[in-house]
Design a protein around this motif. Structure first.
Motif, mmCIF file in Angstrom:
data_model
loop_
_atom_site.group_PDB
_atom_site.id
_atom_site.type_symbol
_atom_site.label_atom_id
_atom_site.label_comp_id
_atom_site.label_asym_id
_atom_site.label_seq_id
_atom_site.Cartn_x
_atom_site.Cartn_y
_atom_site.Cartn_z
ATOM 1 N N ALA A 1 -17.282 2.828 -29.608
ATOM 2 C CA ALA A 1 -16.149 3.531 -30.201
ATOM 3 C C ALA A 1 -16.629 4.684 -31.080
ATOM 4 O O ALA A 1 -15.966 5.707 -31.187
ATOM 5 C CB ALA A 1 -15.294 2.560 -31.020
ATOM 6 N N ASP A 2 -17.775 4.515 -31.686
ATOM 7 C CA ASP A 2 -18.354 5.523 -32.570
ATOM 8 C C ASP A 2 -19.234 6.457 -31.739
ATOM 9 O O ASP A 2 -20.163 6.013 -31.069
ATOM 10 C CB ASP A 2 -19.187 4.815 -33.646
ATOM 11 N N GLY A 3 -18.952 7.750 -31.779
ATOM 12 C CA GLY A 3 -19.723 8.719 -31.011
ATOM 13 C C GLY A 3 -21.186 8.797 -31.403
ATOM 14 O O GLY A 3 -22.020 9.263 -30.634
ATOM 15 N N GLU A 4 -21.527 8.326 -32.583
ATOM 16 C CA GLU A 4 -22.919 8.333 -33.030
ATOM 17 C C GLU A 4 -23.671 7.085 -32.584
ATOM 18 O O GLU A 4 -24.891 7.042 -32.624
ATOM 19 C CB GLU A 4 -22.985 8.441 -34.560
ATOM 20 N N ALA A 5 -22.926 6.070 -32.182
ATOM 21 C CA ALA A 5 -23.554 4.820 -31.751
ATOM 22 C C ALA A 5 -24.223 5.024 -30.401
ATOM 23 O O ALA A 5 -23.914 5.957 -29.669
ATOM 24 C CB ALA A 5 -22.513 3.713 -31.672
ATOM 25 N N CYS A 6 -25.142 4.152 -30.105
ATOM 26 C CA CYS A 6 -25.880 4.250 -28.854
ATOM 27 C C CYS A 6 -25.945 2.869 -28.218
ATOM 28 O O CYS A 6 -26.541 1.954 -28.783
ATOM 29 C CB CYS A 6 -27.285 4.784 -29.139
ATOM 30 N N ALA A 7 -25.315 2.724 -27.061
ATOM 31 C CA ALA A 7 -25.291 1.436 -26.377
ATOM 32 C C ALA A 7 -26.698 1.005 -25.995
ATOM 33 O O ALA A 7 -27.519 1.837 -25.628
ATOM 34 C CB ALA A 7 -24.415 1.523 -25.136
ATOM 35 N N PHE A 8 -26.976 -0.282 -26.071
ATOM 36 C CA PHE A 8 -28.307 -0.755 -25.713
ATOM 37 C C PHE A 8 -28.431 -0.978 -24.218
ATOM 38 O O PHE A 8 -29.531 -1.103 -23.692
ATOM 39 C CB PHE A 8 -28.690 -2.014 -26.503
ATOM 40 N N LEU A 9 -27.311 -1.021 -23.515
ATOM 41 C CA LEU A 9 -27.298 -1.054 -22.057
ATOM 42 C C LEU A 9 -25.900 -0.690 -21.587
ATOM 43 O O LEU A 9 -24.986 -0.569 -22.387
ATOM 44 C CB LEU A 9 -27.759 -2.404 -21.500
ATOM 45 N N GLY A 10 -25.751 -0.487 -20.294
ATOM 46 C CA GLY A 10 -24.433 -0.207 -19.755
ATOM 47 C C GLY A 10 -23.721 -1.514 -19.495
ATOM 48 O O GLY A 10 -24.173 -2.315 -18.678
ATOM 49 N N VAL A 11 -22.635 -1.745 -20.197
ATOM 50 C CA VAL A 11 -21.858 -2.971 -20.008
ATOM 51 C C VAL A 11 -20.723 -2.646 -19.054
ATOM 52 O O VAL A 11 -19.871 -1.808 -19.342
ATOM 53 C CB VAL A 11 -21.313 -3.522 -21.338
ATOM 54 N N LEU A 12 -20.743 -3.325 -17.902
ATOM 55 C CA LEU A 12 -19.711 -3.150 -16.890
ATOM 56 C C LEU A 12 -18.705 -4.281 -17.027
ATOM 57 O O LEU A 12 -19.079 -5.447 -17.069
ATOM 58 C CB LEU A 12 -20.317 -3.182 -15.489
ATOM 59 N N ARG A 13 -17.425 -3.921 -17.093
ATOM 60 C CA ARG A 13 -16.356 -4.922 -17.157
ATOM 61 C C ARG A 13 -15.609 -4.878 -15.827
ATOM 62 O O ARG A 13 -15.019 -3.872 -15.461
ATOM 63 C CB ARG A 13 -15.393 -4.628 -18.297
ATOM 64 N N PHE A 14 -15.656 -5.983 -15.114
ATOM 65 C CA PHE A 14 -14.998 -6.085 -13.816
ATOM 66 C C PHE A 14 -13.625 -6.700 -13.986
ATOM 67 O O PHE A 14 -13.397 -7.492 -14.896
ATOM 68 C CB PHE A 14 -15.847 -6.936 -12.863
ATOM 69 N N ASP A 15 -12.722 -6.359 -13.083
ATOM 70 C CA ASP A 15 -11.384 -6.933 -13.163
ATOM 71 C C ASP A 15 -11.307 -8.309 -12.518
ATOM 72 O O ASP A 15 -10.283 -8.979 -12.604
ATOM 73 C CB ASP A 15 -10.351 -5.991 -12.533
#
Length: 154
Positions: free
Chosen positions: A61-75
């Motif tokens: 949510a924070d533009g300065e944050a950096c995800a530690f991996l790509g989290v994929l949410r499936f339906d």
């Protein structure tokens, strides 16, 4: 099989400390460059999968944050599992973080269990570049397209 067994053994032993060599390396590692690469790779993955039905790449949510991996949410749980198997067949090794089927704590809400069943993590750190992220995204998108084609009409 080795990955699955390894995941099952995580947190089963004593907590280890940071070795002295690792502590010494903290001052010389290019952490900011790695962080920037992770941010670029995550953005590349999210952009490449933006129009893929049935899956979303979560972003901080924070533009300065950096995800530690790509989290994929499936339906759908089955689609997540299908994509996971397809990625492994392509020699792309995703991770299921925090499986909640068996937990040490009682009372985990069903919504949390459902989320854990539909989530898949893909690495997007500095070891990779845009072409790698495009390869991962293409494998996910191809499998999702295949799954949706095979789905009976509603």
């Amino acid at each position: 099989d080795l990955q699955v067994r390894g995941e099952a053994e995580i947190a089963s032993g004593p907590v280890s400390g940071m070795p002295p060599l690792t502590r010494a390396l903290l001052d010389v590692l290019p952490a900011q460059r790695w962080r920037a690469a992770r941010r670029r790779n995550h953005a590349q993955l999210a952009a490449a999968l933006a129009d893929t039905d049935g899956v979303a790449v979560l972003s901080p949510a924070d533009g300065e944050a950096c995800a530690f991996l790509g989290v994929l949410r499936f339906d759908d749980v089955q689609r997540r599992d299908q994509v996971r198997q397809a990625l492994v067949a392509h020699r792309i090794y995703p991770v299921v973080l925090w499986p909640l089927e068996t937990t040490a704590l009682h009372g985990v809400p069903e919504a949390h269990r459902d989320w854990s069943r539909r989530m898949l993590g893909v690495h997007c750190d500095a070891r990779y570049d845009a072409a790698d992220m495009d390869r991962v995204a293409a494998a996910v998108a191809d499998e999702m397209d295949e799954a949706l084609r095979e789905e009976p009409s509603r």
